[in-house]
Design a protein around this motif. Structure first.
Motif, short mmCIF file in Angstrom:
data_model
loop_
_atom_site.label_atom_id
_atom_site.label_comp_id
_atom_site.label_asym_id
_atom_site.label_seq_id
_atom_site.Cartn_x
_atom_site.Cartn_y
_atom_site.Cartn_z
N THR A 34 -5.40 -1.04 -6.22
CA THR A 34 -5.32 0.57 -5.49
C THR A 34 -5.76 1.53 -6.40
O THR A 34 -5.43 1.90 -7.25
CB THR A 34 -4.47 0.77 -4.32
OG1 THR A 34 -3.18 0.97 -5.20
CG2 THR A 34 -3.89 0.27 -3.33
N PRO A 43 -9.92 5.09 2.60
CA PRO A 43 -8.34 5.15 3.01
C PRO A 43 -8.11 3.44 3.38
O PRO A 43 -8.35 4.04 4.46
CB PRO A 43 -8.25 6.10 3.05
CG PRO A 43 -9.19 7.71 3.38
CD PRO A 43 -10.61 6.65 2.90
N ARG A 83 0.50 4.63 -2.63
CA ARG A 83 0.49 6.25 -1.93
C ARG A 83 1.20 6.98 -2.89
O ARG A 83 1.30 7.63 -2.98
CB ARG A 83 0.47 6.16 -0.55
CG ARG A 83 -0.91 5.52 0.12
CD ARG A 83 -0.49 5.40 1.78
NE ARG A 83 -1.62 5.19 2.63
CZ ARG A 83 -0.87 3.93 4.17
NH1 ARG A 83 -0.40 4.06 3.93
NH2 ARG A 83 -2.38 3.94 4.33
N GLU A 84 3.15 6.30 -2.62
CA GLU A 84 3.38 7.12 -3.32
C GLU A 84 3.85 7.91 -4.51
O GLU A 84 3.55 8.77 -4.91
CB GLU A 84 4.93 5.99 -2.57
CG GLU A 84 6.43 7.40 -3.12
CD GLU A 84 7.37 6.55 -2.75
OE1 GLU A 84 8.45 7.10 -2.82
OE2 GLU A 84 7.28 5.39 -1.88
N SER A 132 -7.34 5.78 -6.35
CA SER A 132 -7.04 6.89 -5.76
C SER A 132 -8.26 7.67 -4.89
O SER A 132 -9.33 7.11 -5.42
CB SER A 132 -6.68 8.62 -6.68
OG SER A 132 -6.01 9.40 -5.73
N ILE A 150 0.85 -1.19 -0.18
CA ILE A 150 0.24 -0.01 -0.43
C ILE A 150 0.82 1.09 0.04
O ILE A 150 0.31 2.14 -1.13
CB ILE A 150 -0.74 0.05 1.54
CG1 ILE A 150 -1.71 -1.28 0.92
CG2 ILE A 150 -1.68 1.15 1.27
CD1 ILE A 150 -2.19 -1.50 0.11
N GLU A 151 2.07 0.87 0.49
CA GLU A 151 2.66 2.72 0.43
C GLU A 151 3.33 2.67 -0.38
O GLU A 151 3.40 3.99 -1.53
CB GLU A 151 3.69 2.17 2.43
CG GLU A 151 3.37 2.62 3.42
CD GLU A 151 4.20 2.22 4.28
OE1 GLU A 151 5.90 2.13 3.77
OE2 GLU A 151 3.85 1.89 5.42
N SER A 192 -1.47 10.10 -2.86
CA SER A 192 -2.84 10.42 -2.33
C SER A 192 -2.96 9.02 -0.94
O SER A 192 -2.62 8.00 -2.09
CB SER A 192 -3.55 10.86 -3.66
OG SER A 192 -4.00 9.88 -3.92
N ASP A 193 -3.81 9.13 -1.08
CA ASP A 193 -4.17 7.91 0.03
C ASP A 193 -5.92 7.46 -0.92
O ASP A 193 -5.67 7.85 -2.12
CB ASP A 193 -5.29 8.43 1.07
CG ASP A 193 -4.55 8.66 2.18
OD1 ASP A 193 -4.23 8.31 2.62
OD2 ASP A 193 -5.17 9.58 2.87
N VAL A 194 -5.31 5.75 -0.76
CA VAL A 194 -5.99 4.97 -1.74
C VAL A 194 -6.98 4.26 -1.37
O VAL A 194 -7.20 4.42 -0.01
CB VAL A 194 -4.13 4.17 -2.32
CG1 VAL A 194 -3.42 4.86 -3.45
CG2 VAL A 194 -4.13 3.51 -1.74
N TYR A 195 -7.92 2.93 -1.64
CA TYR A 195 -8.81 2.65 -1.83
C TYR A 195 -8.78 1.68 -2.76
O TYR A 195 -8.07 1.18 -3.88
CB TYR A 195 -10.15 2.94 -1.22
CG TYR A 195 -10.87 3.19 -2.95
CD1 TYR A 195 -11.67 2.38 -3.61
CD2 TYR A 195 -10.95 4.13 -3.94
CE1 TYR A 195 -11.82 1.93 -4.41
CE2 TYR A 195 -11.13 4.52 -4.86
CZ TYR A 195 -12.24 3.69 -5.30
OH TYR A 195 -12.73 3.29 -6.95
N THR A 253 -3.06 0.88 6.44
CA THR A 253 -1.90 -0.15 6.57
C THR A 253 -1.67 -0.97 8.67
O THR A 253 -2.24 -0.42 8.96
CB THR A 253 -0.86 0.04 6.39
OG1 THR A 253 -0.69 1.22 6.67
CG2 THR A 253 -0.46 0.63 5.19
#
Length: 262
Positions: free
Chosen positions: A222, A245, A81-82, A224, A77-78, A86-89, A248
């Motif tokens: 994932t 979101p 995001r990077e 955004s 997940i990280e 943004s945050d992700v779902y 983790t």
């Protein structure tokens, strides 16, 4: 975990990166150990090939404790995001089972083509993070990528409902040939536990598995949080509708399960 600048630049340029050994063989074996029970299940999430063997299991993170943790693992997940900023779902969680001798073809396609047409995803701000659950070699149907094809954006595709048991928006042969003329074809390989991260507009496919070796791959897709889907015509287990979101877990979340099993 943080990606290196070199990895970020490769993702942007080529459309994919390979992270060798991101998960240990023991962690990959724990994930794979759950597959026989999943493949025996009689439920809508388990999609079969025309031959009757399992092709895909969707949304296993909603009914299996191990995959519930994998879906929130920071090593998956990280980086998403990077790269997406943004945050992700979780748009989609699936295990593709390319069975020995019987695993069928996945036609040339862009994932965003299907997500846009079928799910109303506005922009290609989603990505695949794939975990090899088996050793992947040149014989057991590895993913094939056309490097840099993602830079073409969404390409016109046709809805193939007949080639396999799973409908897909696919590219015609002339377009694929032109893309390959420019970018060639690569087939990333590696040991169980290797991770592939690739862009949603990267053109890819895989050939049938004629080898005696399975090729099971787990996909965490994932999206955004500012790019949520707008159509709900496919079942929720294929295109999720919870846009919360992802939070983790600790990096050792699988090790805790391995100790409990031991």
């Amino acid at each position: 975990m943080k990606l290196t600048q070199e990895q970020i630049e490769a993702y942007e340029d080529l459309g994919y990166i390979t992270l060798d050994g991101l998960f240990s063989r023991e962690e990959a074996a724990l994930m794979k150990s759950r597959l026989p029970a999943l493949y025996r299940m009689d439920r809508d999430e388990v999609i079969k090939e025309k031959s009757g063997v399992v092709r895909t299991v969707f949304a296993a993170h909603t009914f299996d404790d191990v995959f519930a943790r994998v879906a929130r693992h920071p090593r998956l997940i990280e980086p998403a995001r990077e790269l997406l900023g943004s945050d992700v779902y979780m748009h989609q969680f699936k295990i593709n089972a390319k069975a020995a001798f019987n695993g069928d073809v996945w036609q040339w396609h862009q994932d965003f083509g299907t997500w846009h047409e079928d799910d109303g995803m506005p922009n290609p701000r989603a990505m695949n993070v794939a975990v090899f659950l088996d050793d992947v070699n040149e014989f057991n149907g590895p993913l094939m990528f056309i490097p840099r094809s993602h830079k073409n954006g969404r390409i016109e595709a046709g809805h193939d409902r007949t080639t396999t048991s799973y409908p897909l928006w696919t590219l015609d042969n002339d377009k694929v040939a032109a893309l390959v003329e420019d970018g060639g074809i690569v087939a990333p390989k590696g040991k169980a536990g290797t991770v592939l991260i690739f862009q949603s507009t990267l053109v890819h496919a895989s050939a049938p598995n004629l080898s005696p070796w399975d090729r099971n791959t787990l996909y965490v897709t994932t999206n955004s949080v500012d790019n949520a889907i707008q159509k709900f015509q496919r079942p929720d287990y294929i295109a999720h509708r919870d846009f919360t979101p992802i939070q983790t877990l600790d990096d050792n979340c699988l090790e805790e399960l391995m100790k409990a099993v031991a």
